[in-house]
Design a protein around this motif. Sequence first.
Motif, PDB file in Angstrom:
ATOM      1  N   ASN A 146       0.843  -1.195   0.000  1.00 51.17           N
ATOM      2  CA  ASN A 146       0.000   0.000   0.000  1.00 51.17           C
ATOM      3  C   ASN A 146       0.880   1.247   0.000  1.00 51.17           C
ATOM      4  OD1 ASN A 146       0.561   0.844   2.774  1.00 51.17           O
ATOM      5  ND2 ASN A 146      -0.825  -0.781   3.458  1.00 51.17           N
ATOM      6  N   ASP A 147       0.277   2.374  -0.289  1.00 49.77           N
ATOM      7  CA  ASP A 147       1.028   3.628  -0.412  1.00 49.77           C
ATOM      8  C   ASP A 147       1.618   4.093   0.910  1.00 49.77           C
ATOM      9  OD1 ASP A 147       0.469   3.730  -3.083  1.00 49.77           O
ATOM     10  OD2 ASP A 147      -1.069   5.284  -2.933  1.00 49.77           O
ATOM     11  N   ALA A 164      19.003   5.096  -7.600  1.00 54.53           N
ATOM     12  CA  ALA A 164      19.435   3.819  -7.020  1.00 54.53           C
ATOM     13  C   ALA A 164      18.280   2.866  -6.746  1.00 54.53           C
ATOM     14  CB  ALA A 164      20.175   4.083  -5.704  1.00 54.53           C
ATOM     15  N   LEU A 165      17.053   3.378  -6.760  1.00 49.40           N
ATOM     16  CA  LEU A 165      15.921   2.568  -6.306  1.00 49.40           C
ATOM     17  C   LEU A 165      14.632   3.049  -6.955  1.00 49.40           C
ATOM     18  CD1 LEU A 165      15.400   0.317  -4.082  1.00 49.40           C
ATOM     19  CD2 LEU A 165      14.770   2.195  -2.557  1.00 49.40           C
ATOM     20  N   ARG A 166      13.802   2.101  -7.349  1.00 50.04           N
ATOM     21  CA  ARG A 166      12.451   2.428  -7.793  1.00 50.04           C
ATOM     22  C   ARG A 166      11.464   1.939  -6.734  1.00 50.04           C
ATOM     23  NH1 ARG A 166      10.682   0.490 -13.520  1.00 50.04           N
ATOM     24  NH2 ARG A 166      11.374  -1.531 -12.723  1.00 50.04           N
ATOM     25  N   ILE A 167      10.477   2.766  -6.409  1.00 52.81           N
ATOM     26  CA  ILE A 167       9.475   2.413  -5.405  1.00 52.81           C
ATOM     27  C   ILE A 167       8.088   2.694  -5.980  1.00 52.81           C
ATOM     28  CG2 ILE A 167       8.518   2.948  -3.121  1.00 52.81           C
ATOM     29  CD1 ILE A 167      11.339   3.671  -2.211  1.00 52.81           C
ATOM     30  N   ALA A 168       7.181   1.730  -5.830  1.00 54.65           N
ATOM     31  CA  ALA A 168       5.798   1.893  -6.275  1.00 54.65           C
ATOM     32  C   ALA A 168       4.867   1.446  -5.155  1.00 54.65           C
ATOM     33  CB  ALA A 168       5.531   1.083  -7.543  1.00 54.65           C
ATOM     34  N   GLY A 169       3.624   1.889  -5.223  1.00 54.73           N
ATOM     35  CA  GLY A 169       2.665   1.555  -4.182  1.00 54.73           C
ATOM     36  C   GLY A 169       1.327   1.123  -4.739  1.00 54.73           C
ATOM     37  N   HIS A 170       0.318   1.183  -3.891  1.00 52.41           N
ATOM     38  CA  HIS A 170      -1.035   0.780  -4.267  1.00 52.41           C
ATOM     39  C   HIS A 170      -2.029   1.587  -3.439  1.00 52.41           C
ATOM     40  CE1 HIS A 170      -4.704  -1.620  -4.656  1.00 52.41           C
ATOM     41  NE2 HIS A 170      -4.135  -2.301  -5.626  1.00 52.41           N
ATOM     42  N   ASP A 171      -3.041   2.170  -4.072  1.00 53.24           N
ATOM     43  CA  ASP A 171      -4.184   2.852  -3.443  1.00 53.24           C
ATOM     44  C   ASP A 171      -4.376   4.263  -3.983  1.00 53.24           C
ATOM     45  OD1 ASP A 171      -4.673   0.655  -1.863  1.00 53.24           O
ATOM     46  OD2 ASP A 171      -3.839   1.526  -0.033  1.00 53.24           O
ATOM     47  N   ASP A 172      -3.298   4.981  -4.309  1.00 49.87           N
ATOM     48  CA  ASP A 172      -3.327   6.413  -4.615  1.00 49.87           C
ATOM     49  C   ASP A 172      -3.779   7.210  -3.402  1.00 49.87           C
ATOM     50  OD1 ASP A 172      -2.685   8.552  -6.183  1.00 49.87           O
ATOM     51  OD2 ASP A 172      -4.646   8.673  -7.161  1.00 49.87           O
ATOM     52  N   THR A 201       4.848  13.138  -2.246  1.00 55.02           N
ATOM     53  CA  THR A 201       6.106  12.573  -1.769  1.00 55.02           C
ATOM     54  C   THR A 201       7.231  13.070  -2.672  1.00 55.02           C
ATOM     55  OG1 THR A 201       5.730  10.572  -3.116  1.00 55.02           O
ATOM     56  CG2 THR A 201       5.008  10.504  -0.812  1.00 55.02           C
ATOM     57  N   ALA A 202       8.470  12.857  -2.244  1.00 53.27           N
ATOM     58  CA  ALA A 202       9.612  13.288  -3.052  1.00 53.27           C
ATOM     59  C   ALA A 202      10.527  12.089  -3.302  1.00 53.27           C
ATOM     60  CB  ALA A 202      10.373  14.394  -2.331  1.00 53.27           C
ATOM     61  N   PRO A 203      10.453  11.539  -4.517  1.00 51.78           N
ATOM     62  CA  PRO A 203       9.637  11.943  -5.666  1.00 51.78           C
ATOM     63  C   PRO A 203       8.185  11.493  -5.505  1.00 51.78           C
ATOM     64  CG  PRO A 203      10.839   9.967  -6.219  1.00 51.78           C
ATOM     65  CD  PRO A 203      11.314  10.364  -4.834  1.00 51.78           C
ATOM     66  N   ALA A 204       7.310  12.037  -6.366  1.00 49.36           N
ATOM     67  CA  ALA A 204       5.899  11.655  -6.342  1.00 49.36           C
ATOM     68  C   ALA A 204       5.761  10.163  -6.626  1.00 49.36           C
ATOM     69  CB  ALA A 204       5.128  12.469  -7.379  1.00 49.36           C
ATOM     70  N   LEU A 205       4.818   9.526  -5.961  1.00 50.43           N
ATOM     71  CA  LEU A 205       4.731   8.069  -5.932  1.00 50.43           C
ATOM     72  C   LEU A 205       3.947   7.496  -7.103  1.00 50.43           C
ATOM     73  CD1 LEU A 205       5.329   5.458  -4.309  1.00 50.43           C
ATOM     74  CD2 LEU A 205       3.165   5.864  -3.086  1.00 50.43           C
ATOM     75  N   THR A 206       4.569   6.571  -7.827  1.00 49.58           N
ATOM     76  CA  THR A 206       3.870   5.763  -8.820  1.00 49.58           C
ATOM     77  C   THR A 206       3.027   4.733  -8.079  1.00 49.58           C
ATOM     78  OG1 THR A 206       5.472   6.039 -10.616  1.00 49.58           O
ATOM     79  CG2 THR A 206       4.217   3.992 -10.592  1.00 49.58           C
ATOM     80  N   THR A 207       1.771   4.581  -8.484  1.00 48.20           N
ATOM     81  CA  THR A 207       0.867   3.728  -7.712  1.00 48.20           C
ATOM     82  C   THR A 207      -0.271   3.211  -8.586  1.00 48.20           C
ATOM     83  OG1 THR A 207      -0.453   3.659  -5.668  1.00 48.20           O
ATOM     84  CG2 THR A 207      -0.542   5.697  -6.958  1.00 48.20           C
ATOM     85  N   VAL A 208      -1.141   2.419  -7.985  1.00 47.57           N
ATOM     86  CA  VAL A 208      -2.384   1.997  -8.623  1.00 47.57           C
ATOM     87  C   VAL A 208      -3.528   2.629  -7.834  1.00 47.57           C
ATOM     88  CG1 VAL A 208      -3.872   0.078  -9.282  1.00 47.57           C
ATOM     89  CG2 VAL A 208      -1.398  -0.197  -9.367  1.00 47.57           C
ATOM     90  N   ALA A 209      -4.386   3.379  -8.515  1.00 49.52           N
ATOM     91  CA  ALA A 209      -5.468   4.078  -7.840  1.00 49.52           C
ATOM     92  C   ALA A 209      -6.670   3.173  -7.651  1.00 49.52           C
ATOM     93  CB  ALA A 209      -5.871   5.314  -8.642  1.00 49.52           C
TER      94      ALA A 209
END
Length: 340
Positions: free
Chosen positions: A251-252, A276-284, A291-299
């Motif tokens: 989750n985000d 160095a790292l990619r981070i993704a989440g879930h929920d929007d 966030t810094a950087p803005a979060l890639t996610t699934v809404a």
Amino acid sequence: MEDQKIRNMEEFSAVSGISRPTISKYFNDPSSVRKSTRERIEKAIARYGYRPNLFAINQNRKLTRNIGIIVPHIVDPFYAEIVRHIEMRCAEAGYWAIVLGSHGDPERELNALEMLYSLRIAGAIIAPLGDSSVSDRIRQVAADIPTVIFDNHMNGEEIFFGTDNFQSIGLMVDYLCRSGEPPCFLDMPAVNTNARERREAYIRAMEIEGHDPHVIPIQSTGWEFEELGHHAGLEILSARQLPWNTILCANDRLAIGLIAAAFERGLRVGRGAATALRIAGHDDHPMARFTAPALTTVAQDYVSIAENSVSTLFHMIEEGKRPLDPVRRLEGRLILRASA
């Protein structure tokens, strides 16, 4: 009597000279009485400063206009947003929303159910805790009162609206694999059925992509996801034992904590050779854009979940019929931002 506080409708009827049934009819629906009578009542209200106990009036009706809502944690942005939409729809339809939190505790969930039941609610919209939920009691309530379940299903005959975790997680895994390294999966505590489903969805999606899944467990049963993501992030990023430098969070809120941990470890998050790292989440999550950087996610479709839940409940209350399509799993939508 003008200097005396009017305590109830009987006293107001006596001083105003208007019958008790007419006054009651006015307070239920002012437009239901004649204009001349309405003006007399409103003049008396202004003169005596009378305000009825609308909750007591509501409770004395054959069918109350109370809608009970139970969520695991009202401060969780997902539940807060759903409740906000439901409350607005209830108000528009002339219902009162009574919101209670179970605070992640089965006993509190049971207490909330009993409280709502005692208030003679017209219907209920419930997000159960999941595996630890008092499912039998929820089913008993649903047998007596129109009830809609959302977010966490109970594997029964309940009327349910929620996100299709296998579609949404699969969508993200597919994107991450196409755009770079396959993702590890930062699991969420086993607080509800979504936790299990998202982990299973990740494993299935990785197998479809031809990769061995790598799940990072979190040994906790709490809801402090940002703190848990931060703590887990500090540990795994220090150990540097991940097979890939891409992490999909269940989750985000976990992802927000993980991004903070990466910053503390001096690791730049995002796309491109300099990261160095990619981070993704879930929920929007409402804060995911900031966030810094803005979060890639699934809404998740907050509005559709709330709208389907409340519209179906109103139909059940007013028509007395179960919906023909009692289970709806809504698709998630990929939101591409700078973090992955």
